[in-house]
Design a protein around this motif. Structure first.
Motif, PDB file in Angstrom:
ATOM      1  N   PRO A 116       0.719 -16.372 -24.339  1.00  0.00           N
ATOM      2  CA  PRO A 116      -0.613 -15.896 -23.936  1.00  0.00           C
ATOM      3  C   PRO A 116      -1.285 -16.734 -22.857  1.00  0.00           C
ATOM      4  CG  PRO A 116      -0.406 -15.840 -26.307  1.00  0.00           C
ATOM      5  CD  PRO A 116       0.800 -16.554 -25.782  1.00  0.00           C
ATOM      6  N   VAL A 117      -0.852 -17.974 -22.669  1.00  0.00           N
ATOM      7  CA  VAL A 117      -1.445 -18.820 -21.627  1.00  0.00           C
ATOM      8  C   VAL A 117      -1.181 -18.230 -20.251  1.00  0.00           C
ATOM      9  CG1 VAL A 117      -1.351 -21.111 -20.580  1.00  0.00           C
ATOM     10  CG2 VAL A 117      -1.309 -20.880 -23.033  1.00  0.00           C
ATOM     11  N   ALA A 151      -7.518 -19.093 -13.794  1.00  0.00           N
ATOM     12  CA  ALA A 151      -8.626 -19.945 -13.369  1.00  0.00           C
ATOM     13  C   ALA A 151      -9.728 -19.060 -12.802  1.00  0.00           C
ATOM     14  CB  ALA A 151      -8.160 -20.950 -12.327  1.00  0.00           C
ATOM     15  N   PRO A 152     -10.972 -19.434 -13.045  1.00  0.00           N
ATOM     16  CA  PRO A 152     -12.076 -18.602 -12.535  1.00  0.00           C
ATOM     17  C   PRO A 152     -12.220 -18.715 -11.027  1.00  0.00           C
ATOM     18  CG  PRO A 152     -12.938 -20.580 -13.537  1.00  0.00           C
ATOM     19  CD  PRO A 152     -11.452 -20.564 -13.799  1.00  0.00           C
ATOM     20  N   ARG A 153     -12.726 -17.661 -10.460  1.00  0.00           N
ATOM     21  CA  ARG A 153     -13.041 -17.648  -9.024  1.00  0.00           C
ATOM     22  C   ARG A 153     -14.560 -17.617  -8.895  1.00  0.00           C
ATOM     23  NH1 ARG A 153      -8.562 -13.289  -7.854  1.00  0.00           N
ATOM     24  NH2 ARG A 153      -6.797 -14.684  -7.613  1.00  0.00           N
ATOM     25  N   PRO A 154     -15.157 -18.760  -8.660  1.00  0.00           N
ATOM     26  CA  PRO A 154     -16.630 -18.790  -8.615  1.00  0.00           C
ATOM     27  C   PRO A 154     -17.169 -18.031  -7.404  1.00  0.00           C
ATOM     28  CG  PRO A 154     -15.739 -20.928  -8.025  1.00  0.00           C
ATOM     29  CD  PRO A 154     -14.578 -20.071  -8.444  1.00  0.00           C
ATOM     30  N   TYR A 200     -16.858 -19.317 -15.534  1.00  0.00           N
ATOM     31  CA  TYR A 200     -16.213 -19.616 -16.815  1.00  0.00           C
ATOM     32  C   TYR A 200     -16.793 -18.765 -17.939  1.00  0.00           C
ATOM     33  CZ  TYR A 200     -13.083 -23.428 -15.631  1.00  0.00           C
ATOM     34  OH  TYR A 200     -12.031 -24.166 -15.142  1.00  0.00           O
ATOM     35  N   LEU A 201     -18.083 -18.497 -17.888  1.00  0.00           N
ATOM     36  CA  LEU A 201     -18.692 -17.655 -18.920  1.00  0.00           C
ATOM     37  C   LEU A 201     -18.137 -16.234 -18.900  1.00  0.00           C
ATOM     38  CD1 LEU A 201     -22.413 -18.811 -18.981  1.00  0.00           C
ATOM     39  CD2 LEU A 201     -20.677 -19.087 -20.760  1.00  0.00           C
ATOM     40  N   LYS A 202     -17.797 -15.752 -17.721  1.00  0.00           N
ATOM     41  CA  LYS A 202     -17.184 -14.420 -17.633  1.00  0.00           C
ATOM     42  C   LYS A 202     -15.818 -14.400 -18.305  1.00  0.00           C
ATOM     43  CE  LYS A 202     -19.331 -12.746 -13.391  1.00  0.00           C
ATOM     44  NZ  LYS A 202     -19.080 -12.353 -11.998  1.00  0.00           N
ATOM     45  N   LEU A 203     -15.115 -15.533 -18.262  1.00  0.00           N
ATOM     46  CA  LEU A 203     -13.782 -15.621 -18.865  1.00  0.00           C
ATOM     47  C   LEU A 203     -13.808 -16.103 -20.312  1.00  0.00           C
ATOM     48  CD1 LEU A 203     -11.752 -17.131 -15.901  1.00  0.00           C
ATOM     49  CD2 LEU A 203     -11.747 -14.782 -16.717  1.00  0.00           C
TER      50      LEU A 203
END
Length: 64
Positions: free
Chosen positions: A9-10, A15-18, A27-30
């Motif tokens: 699952p990793v 990684a988030p795209r700000p 990060y909150l979206k993810l």
């Protein structure tokens, strides 16, 4: 086999795209994706612990 079940699952975590430089919001979206991964690791760990210790209990109680 359980290590594979925890590791695969990793691959789906990214990684988030700000946008506009707001890394915390990205990060909150993810957060649901990360929470689902943590929950799956906990459940797989519980499954492993149950199967591991129930076998030990069976060895102690079965005197054949």
């Amino acid at each position: 086999m359980l290590a594979i079940a925890i590791t695969l699952p990793v691959v789906e975590l990214h990684a988030p795209r700000p946008e506009d430089g707001d890394l915390a919001a990205a990060y909150l979206k993810l957060a649901p994706d990360y929470a689902a991964y943590v929950l799956s690791v906990i459940l797989i760990g519980l499954y492993w612990a149950h199967s591991h210790f129930s076998g030990k209990l069976l060895e102690k109680t079965c005197l054949l």
